[in-house]
Motif scaffolding. Structure first.
Motif, short mmCIF file in Angstrom:
data_model
loop_
_atom_site.label_atom_id
_atom_site.label_comp_id
_atom_site.label_asym_id
_atom_site.label_seq_id
_atom_site.Cartn_x
_atom_site.Cartn_y
_atom_site.Cartn_z
N ARG A 160 0.83 -1.21 0.00
CA ARG A 160 0.00 0.00 0.00
C ARG A 160 0.86 1.26 0.00
O ARG A 160 0.51 2.25 -0.65
N ILE A 161 1.96 1.21 0.72
CA ILE A 161 2.85 2.39 0.77
C ILE A 161 3.55 2.57 -0.57
O ILE A 161 3.61 3.69 -1.11
N ILE A 162 4.08 1.49 -1.13
CA ILE A 162 4.81 1.59 -2.39
C ILE A 162 3.88 2.03 -3.52
O ILE A 162 4.27 2.84 -4.38
N PRO A 167 2.82 9.48 1.16
CA PRO A 167 3.84 10.09 2.02
C PRO A 167 3.21 11.11 2.97
O PRO A 167 2.44 11.97 2.55
N GLY A 168 3.54 10.99 4.25
CA GLY A 168 3.02 11.90 5.25
C GLY A 168 1.72 11.46 5.89
O GLY A 168 1.30 12.04 6.91
N GLN A 215 8.19 10.51 3.92
CA GLN A 215 8.25 11.27 2.69
C GLN A 215 9.24 10.61 1.73
O GLN A 215 10.11 9.83 2.13
N ILE A 216 9.10 10.91 0.45
CA ILE A 216 10.04 10.41 -0.56
C ILE A 216 11.18 11.40 -0.68
O ILE A 216 10.96 12.57 -0.99
N ARG A 273 8.45 3.28 -5.21
CA ARG A 273 7.51 4.28 -4.70
C ARG A 273 7.70 5.61 -5.42
O ARG A 273 6.73 6.31 -5.73
N PHE A 274 8.96 5.95 -5.70
CA PHE A 274 9.25 7.17 -6.44
C PHE A 274 8.60 7.14 -7.82
O PHE A 274 7.96 8.11 -8.25
#
Length: 212
Positions: A16-18, A24-25, A69-70, A157-158
């Motif tokens: 989910r995060i990726i 982010p945040g 954050q990225i 993720r980026f």
């Protein structure tokens, strides 16, 4: 939701995060996650602690738990390290890959021809990541696999965050074919050379468009 095991909880939150379902945040509510996964807060906390080790989650004392954050500088550094390690993984894969792993590489390449480059950008990113994951696994080197998996969480993720669209799509498919062919032919040196070229060109594209 049915009660989930600890590894599945970790992998699902990580996914989910990726894939930016958790951005982010964003704050992370352990109580809500424990209810969703049907477990106590202990396995949720254990998964989050594990995610802090790969810089996807941070605990802020007296504030809460958040998705990190990225950081562009970190992403650039990750790509620079991946350039050499991915090539080493391909070299080992040419010696150690199973026939099934090689088959999967070519199945991934075939799927690329079915994608709409704009609409299916997420699938393109996922399959590009999967291609290299299969090679990492085929290297049969656990330390190398773990290191590249950690680096991949930063870069994947980026790419999702910028809605990355591959600029040289035909070139990408040609490059992936060259890597897969070298691995199928058990040519370790060629696999390393082709992967070095692939990752170098990709890093140059990233540097030109996103990195200072």
């Amino acid at each position: 939701m049915l009660k989930q095991s600890k590894p599945l909880i970790y992998e699902e939150i990580k996914r989910r995060i990726i894939e930016l379902e958790m951005k982010p945040g964003d704050p992370i509510n352990e109580k809500e996650l424990s209810a969703e996964f049907g477990v106590s807060r202990t396995p949720i906390r254990e998964a989050l602690i594990k995610l802090t080790q790969i810089d996807l989650v941070e605990f802020r004392p007296r504030v809460g738990t958040f998705v990190t954050q990225i950081d562009i500088a970190t992403v650039k550094s990750a790509y620079e390290v991946k350039k050499n390690l991915e090539a080493f993984a391909a070299e080992l894969a040419a010696k150690r890959a199973t026939d099934e792993e090689i088959k999967i590489l070519f199945q991934i390449i075939e799927r690329f021809s079915t994608y709409d480059l704009i609409k299916d950008y997420k699938l393109c990113i996922q399959d590009d990541q999967l291609f290299h994951e299969v090679i990492r696994t085929a290297s049969k080197n656990d330390i190398l696999i773990d290191t590249l998996d950690m680096l991949n969480t930063k870069t994947a993720r980026f790419l999702q965050s910028i809605h990355y669209v591959i600029q040289q799509y035909d070139g990408l498919i040609t490059s992936l074919n060259s890597i897969a062919d070298a691995i199928r032919n058990r040519d370790a040196e060629e696999a390393r050379i082709q992967t070095e070229s692939h990752t170098r060109l990709f890093l140059e594209e990233m540097s030109k468009n996103f990195f200072a």
